[in-house]
Design a protein around this motif. Structure first.
Motif, PDB file in Angstrom:
ATOM      1  N   GLY A   1      32.515  44.888  34.783  1.00 32.30           N
ATOM      2  CA  GLY A   1      33.673  44.105  34.390  1.00 32.30           C
ATOM      3  C   GLY A   1      33.645  42.744  35.033  1.00 32.30           C
ATOM      4  O   GLY A   1      33.031  42.573  36.078  1.00 32.30           O
TER       5      GLY A   1
ATOM      6  N   GLY B   1      37.347  45.786  37.110  1.00 30.61           N
ATOM      7  CA  GLY B   1      36.950  45.653  35.713  1.00 30.61           C
ATOM      8  C   GLY B   1      37.127  46.998  35.050  1.00 30.61           C
ATOM      9  O   GLY B   1      37.787  47.873  35.555  1.00 30.61           O
ATOM     10  N   GLY B   2      36.527  47.198  33.930  1.00 31.47           N
ATOM     11  CA  GLY B   2      36.674  48.496  33.276  1.00 31.47           C
ATOM     12  C   GLY B   2      37.316  48.289  31.941  1.00 31.47           C
ATOM     13  O   GLY B   2      38.115  47.389  31.766  1.00 31.47           O
ATOM     14  N   ASP B   3      36.938  49.120  31.031  1.00 34.90           N
ATOM     15  CA  ASP B   3      37.310  48.844  29.658  1.00 34.90           C
ATOM     16  C   ASP B   3      38.530  49.603  29.160  1.00 34.90           C
ATOM     17  O   ASP B   3      39.049  49.317  28.096  1.00 34.90           O
TER      18      ASP B   3
ATOM     19  N   THR C   1      36.622  43.955  23.724  1.00 32.15           N
ATOM     20  CA  THR C   1      36.330  44.514  25.047  1.00 32.15           C
ATOM     21  C   THR C   1      36.575  43.477  26.138  1.00 32.15           C
ATOM     22  O   THR C   1      37.262  43.740  27.123  1.00 32.15           O
TER      23      THR C   1
ATOM     24  N   ARG D   1      40.183  42.530  26.593  1.00 29.07           N
ATOM     25  CA  ARG D   1      40.919  43.558  27.319  1.00 29.07           C
ATOM     26  C   ARG D   1      40.703  43.393  28.818  1.00 29.07           C
ATOM     27  O   ARG D   1      41.624  43.455  29.611  1.00 29.07           O
ATOM     28  N   GLN D   2      39.454  43.169  29.178  1.00 30.46           N
ATOM     29  CA  GLN D   2      39.151  43.024  30.609  1.00 30.46           C
ATOM     30  C   GLN D   2      39.880  41.832  31.216  1.00 30.46           C
ATOM     31  O   GLN D   2      40.467  41.929  32.290  1.00 30.46           O
TER      32      GLN D   2
ATOM     33  N   LYS E   1      43.589  42.424  31.549  1.00 30.47           N
ATOM     34  CA  LYS E   1      43.889  43.313  32.668  1.00 30.47           C
ATOM     35  C   LYS E   1      43.913  42.509  33.974  1.00 30.47           C
ATOM     36  O   LYS E   1      44.814  42.635  34.803  1.00 30.47           O
ATOM     37  N   GLN E   2      42.915  41.661  34.050  1.00 31.46           N
ATOM     38  CA  GLN E   2      42.807  40.819  35.241  1.00 31.46           C
ATOM     39  C   GLN E   2      44.007  39.877  35.339  1.00 31.46           C
ATOM     40  O   GLN E   2      44.570  39.700  36.410  1.00 31.46           O
TER      41      GLN E   2
END
Lengths: 865, 228
Positions: free
Chosen positions: A831, A840-842, B79, B82-83, B86-87
């Motif tokens: 990530g 990170g991570g999906d 993908t 999304r990462q 999230k961050q």
């Protein structure tokens, strides 16, 4: 100020500067070690240091204006007949003064940096100031103990000075050194920031954002400085070229290569938190190279056309470089645990990888030039005899390197971050590839008809495998270059087009508005593309060198010579004079093949009053986008009025200068703050706008500069023009060096001294008897040693110089394989990550109110792309 | 003319240098305390977070742009998006935690002034207040006296026998029952009580609507000392 003893007062001010800088350094360190009240003191200390350096510059300038010949530096670099502006530029005309000027610029950069840091980066600030001041301390010690510009001459005060070297008395010389110094010194600020980040351990993305504009500003000045140097040697040196791989040119090229590598690799860290150690090390290394370059230039260790007096300042530089090396290595090793990245490259087909590859190439070029530059020194250590590495050797290797670099400039923007997939890739490549193929076909088939064949004849430097292979590369270089230029240009146009199309679709704007909005809103991206476009134009200009036509002739008045698609008529000689010099012009007329007049030309020779033994050759250049006509007057016989002229037709050179304009514009655009930033904070504006304005002014200067340049002969007094009758002579004379002892680095093809003239006569006689060029060269080498040949031998120990580039290529390939393999071993942990430590991570997270806030903020950013 | 100019410039430089050195010594060793530098650590931390937020947002934008240009496939874009999201959320959360205490303070002040009920801000954890045992008015956790009736708040009644005890007493002076002292209460209730005592003046400037940006511009303001 007549009652003030300037030499004494100047030295006093230098000492005061040393004390102030050391004091500021000390309290900055104290502030960094937990006594924050010291910080304000340090800031004021930095301001005071700047004022003190400025004071000593003013004092020296005053001494020049009032012809205070008690000061040795003033006596050596000025005289009473010089106009006031050359008295100002004399400030950086010699060693001691240029070091003072250097310190002044350093203090100036520090001042702007400290101002800019008001209220921001409070943890980094003390260490940034401390680092900047440590550099200042070094330069002050250097000046006080080894190169004091205020030191007085021994004995009687001379009535008049020796005058500035005539070669330095011209337009370009007034702006080339200061710009280049700006570029060199500019790296001190990003360096100070990265050192501060290392010391405090604040190694997340903060320092990257802090250095961005400083790096761009320093890079821009360095680029402009390099190009101005090229302009100077093209217009002033009178040998028809713009780059000769002279050690001093190389010295300014090192930091440029490293800095360019950093500009690219830092983008990878910004996005994915990768290459942290590498970026930190690279930035430190770039700064180190600026010091190393200065050391090479000033120590007189390597023969160069830029002659500075040989002094012992080299020892000081060696000491400083040792300290730098040890401290920086220790700092980086100490902080290694903080510099680990959590992300690895996913695919060889990704922009990250393209950046990595681009960095390998840049560093390979850097190390190649670096080693080749110091090879004479290495060779002396190992073999006990110096060797010479001439331009031909550099060109042979650098052309392939440069072409790969150009190719990557095209590929990078086309492939996406992380992983490029088949369909998108095909779509992205289809147009640029078609454009490239079309260009290949055009150049291959139409080129030869109009005098621009795609493949040119290139002889191998030696009869060895590597040399033959390289000769082949050089032969196809023109067509490869135009093909790649078309490819990269097409990718850039495609990028602009794609962006415009998206805007037109999303916002319903007309194409012109969409394009403008796009460029000015996403400045970093499109500024970068514009810089790339500039580079493509420069490459295009470099390609033109393969088609130079050169001709020499002795003409009586009224006689005509043919060259390419031109006729040149020599009309008459003409004499003029001013208080400073005598000028001998040759009035000539340029005509097309039908005899229609195109232009009037007047190459000249200037004989300066102070340096009559050093007449300068003032070249006449007629610049046009397609080709330049370059006329050099070699001699004019006073009695018969017969003149010897060398005329060169150089295609496409102008594109180098046009490309530079694009480069400047693109960099300024990329570094400029948004309107919002300007309105929000006044502090942020400082560095970029200063850089931007300075660059714009320079750009204007470049544009307004007369198309017709007067030029002067090589900085070595003996350089001139030599008549060469055939290819064999050219091959021989460009490789054999003049070994009379006074003409450093001059080949027989450009040295005008008596020794060279006799040697040429001898060689011509030997060739007339049917002797081979190679055997004459071998003989020359045996008589005068390896240093007498401009290309290192491909035999025995001389072979080392040939092995180095090969080793570099192998290392680069090995490194890429290493990264490629490492990628396969990594599962997960891929990530993007950054300072905040978000994992990170999906797996998707549940939608919450933060998502709404995020969307709102993204919308608010809206236009800013 | 020109020598005159350089003389003037030299004088100017000399004066500036002396002034700079004087100011420097005064700032470093003089008695003059420089407001604005203390506690500045928090604001640079915040500035760093805001910078990071900007960078991530720019990345998200940029990525979407690349997707729209057709440079990156939909799957990859999703993908990566999304990462980054999230961050970004992580950073937003950190930012919220950072200003939560100021915000609570601001809300309290607003409530007090206008009497309306401002919607409590998410992420904010209100420190438990004290209720006056005399008039029943709710008071701040750190209040010593009731703002309505003036009764001393911190003297607590023992929950077991009702005896009034000193504010710093740990056990009831009559029955020996353990008293919940103010310190213990603070430990239990508020997450970051020390931040709650930040200066009111600073907190008053924070408006509930777009606190993030307000605080951002505040963080990048030049410090007081600099202006001086």
């Amino acid at each position: 100020m007549p009652t003030v003893d300037i030499p004494f007062f100047g030295t006093l001010v230098l000492s005061a500067t040393l004390v102030a800088a050391a004091y500021t350094f000390a309290i900055s360190v104290a502030a960094g070690r937990g006594r924050p009240q010291m910080l304000m003191g340090a800031r004021y200390g930095a301001y005071a240091t700047f004022a003190l350096v400025a004071l000593s510059v003013c004092l020296l300038a005053y001494a020049f204006q009032t012809h205070d010949f008690r000061i040795r530096y003033v006596a050596r670099y000025s005289d009473r007949s010089m106009p006031w502006w050359y008295l100002v530029t004399s400030l950086w005309g010699g060693q001691d003064g240029s070091l003072l000027w250097w310190s002044f610029l350093l203090a100036g950069w520090s001042f702007v940096c400290v101002r800019w840091m008001r209220g921001r980066y409070l943890e980094l600030q003390p260490w940034i100031i401390a680092t900047l001041m440590s550099i200042m301390v070094f330069f002050m010690i250097l000046m006080l103990y080894a190169a004091n510009p205020f030191s007085v001459s021994q004995g009687v005060v001379p009535a008049d000075g020796e005058g500035l070297n005539p070669l330095l008395q011209n337009y370009w010389m007034t702006i080339h050194p200061p710009t280049l110094y700006m570029g060199f010194v500019g790296w001190a600020v990003p360096f100070a920031i990265v050192v501060a980040a290392l010391v405090t351990g604040r190694l997340h993305d903060e320092w990257i954002r802090a250095v961005r504009r400083w790096v761009l500003a320093a890079w821009l000045f360095l680029s402009i400085g390099l190009v101005l140097g090229m302009v100077w040697s093209y217009e002033e040196l009178g040998w028809g070229g713009y780059w000769a791989w002279d050690p001093v040119e190389n010295a300014s090229f090192f930091p440029w290569l490293a800095g360019t590598a950093f500009l690219h690799s830092v983008m990878v860290q910004e996005r994915y938190g990768m290459m942290k150690v590498y970026n930190v090390a690279l930035l430190c290394f770039t700064y180190f190279l600026t010091i190393f370059g200065t050391f090479l230039t000033r120590s007189g260790l390597i023969a160069s056309v830029h002659s500075f007096a040989k002094t012992d300042i080299g020892n000081y530089f060696v000491g400083y470089m040792l300290v730098l090396g040890v401290v920086l290595t220790a700092l980086i090793v100490w902080r290694l645990p903080l510099l680990r990245s959590t992300y690895r490259i996913q695919s060889m087909l990704s922009r990250e990888f393209a950046f990595l590859f681009n960095n390998w190439i840049l560093l390979a070029m850097l190390f190649f030039v670096l080693i080749a530059t110091i090879y004479p020194m290495i060779s002396e250590l190992i073999n006990g005899e110096t060797a010479t590495v001439g331009p031909q050797f550099y060109n042979t290797w650098m052309v392939p390197f440069g072409l790969v670099f150009l190719f990557l400039a095209g590929v990078g923007p086309l492939i996406s971050w992380r992983k490029a997939t088949g369909k998108n890739l095909r779509k992205a490549f289809i147009w640029p590839t078609s454009a490239a193929l079309l260009t290949t076909a055009l150049h291959g088939f139409v080129g030869p008809m109009i005098g621009f064949p795609g493949i040119v004849a290139a002889d191998g430097l030696y009869d060895t495998g590597t040399a033959k292979f390289l000769a082949m590369m050089s032969a196809v270089a023109p067509i490869a270059s135009t093909t790649l230029c078309a490819f990269v240009m097409a990718t850039i146009i495609q990028e602009f087009w794609r962006g415009t199309a998206v805007r037109m679709k999303n916002k319903g704007e007309n194409p012109l508005v969409a394009l403008t909005q796009l460029t000015f809103r996403a400045r970093r991206r499109y500024g970068g593309y514009i810089v790339h476009a500039g580079m493509v134009m420069m490459y295009f200009g470099f390609t033109g060198a393969a088609y130079d036509i050169e001709k020499e002739a002795a003409l009586k008045t009224g006689e005509v010579m043919d060259i390419g698609s031109y006729k040149v008529r020599y009309d008459q000689p003409r004499m003029e004079s001013d208080p400073n010099k005598r000028m001998v012009f040759a009035d000539m007329t340029l005509m097309d093949t039908d005899g229609n007049e195109l232009d009037r030309m007047h190459p000249a020779k200037f004989i300066y009053r102070t340096h009559p033994e050093m007449p300068t050759t003032e070249v006449f250049i007629r610049m046009r986008p397609l080709e330049d006509v370059y006329v050099i007057m070699s001699t004019i016989d006073n009695r018969t009025k017969v003149g010897t002229f060398r005329v060169v037709v150089r295609p496409l050179v102008m594109w180098i200068w046009i490309g530079t304009m694009f480069l400047i514009f693109g960099t300024v655009l990329g570094a400029s703050p948004s309107l919002k930033e300007i309105l929000d904070t006044t502090v942020r504006r400082v560095p970029s706008s200063t850089g931007a304005w300075a660059a714009i002014l320079l750009a204007i200067g470049l544009t307004l500069a007369p198309n017709v340049g007067y030029a002067q002969a090589s900085s070595s007094s003996m350089a001139g023009t030599v008549e060469m009758h055939n290819d064999d002579e050219r091959k021989l004379f460009t490789r054999a060096l003049c070994m009379c002892g006074d003409c450093d680095r001059l080949t027989l093809s450009s040295c005008g001294c008596g020794w060279a003239e006799r040697k040429r006569a001898e060689f011509r006689a030997r060739m007339a008897t049917g002797e081979e060029v190679m055997s004459i060269l071998d003989d020359h080498r045996e008589t005068y040693g390896a240093a007498a040949i401009s290309i290192p031998s491909d035999k025995g120990t001389g072979r080392a110089m040939w092995a180095i580039p090969v080793a570099l290529i192998l290392m680069a390939v090995g490194g890429l394989f290493y990264f490629g393999n490492r990628r396969k071993n990594v599962n997960g942990g891929d990530g993007p990550s950054s300072g905040s430590g978000a994992s990170g991570g999906d797996e998707p997270e549940a939608h919450d109110e933060y998502d709404d806030q995020l969307d709102a903020e993204l919308n608010k950013m809206g236009e800013e792309l | 003319m020109l020598p005159m100019f350089f003389t003037l410039m030299a004088t100017l430089c000399l004066v500036t240098a002396l002034f700079g050195l004087w100011q420097s010594l005064r700032a470093a060793f003089g008695a003059a305390k420089l407001a604005g530098l203390e506690g500045a650590g928090g604001s640079t931390q915040r500035a760093a977070l805001l910078d990071e937020k900007e960078a991530i947002l720019a990345n998200i934008k940029d990525l979407r742009f690349e997707y729209e240009c057709g440079k990156i496939s939909k799957g990859d874009w999703q993908t990566l998006d999304r990462q980054f999201r999230k961050q970004a959320k992580h950073v937003l959360r950190l930012l919220d935690e950072d200003i939560a205490t100021y915000r609570t303070e601001a809300e309290r002040i607003i409530q007090e002034r206008i009497g309306g009920d401002a919607t409590p801000y998410r992420g904010a954890q209100k420190p438990a207040g004290l209720t006056c045992h005399s008039c029943g008015k709710g008071n701040d956790a750190d209040a010593e006296w009731c703002k309505a009736c003036g009764t001393r708040l911190s003297t607590q009644a023992c929950s077991e026998c009702g005896t009034t005890n000193d504010p710093d007493a740990a056990f009831c002076k009559k029955c020996g029952h353990g008293l919940q002292t103010k310190k213990a209460a603070e430990k239990q209730s508020a997450s970051k009580p020390e931040k709650a005592s930040a200066s009111e003046a600073q907190a008053e400037q924070v408006e509930p609507g777009d606190g993030v940006d307000e605080a951002a511009s505040e963080a990048s303001e030049p410090s007081e000392g600099e202006k001086a």
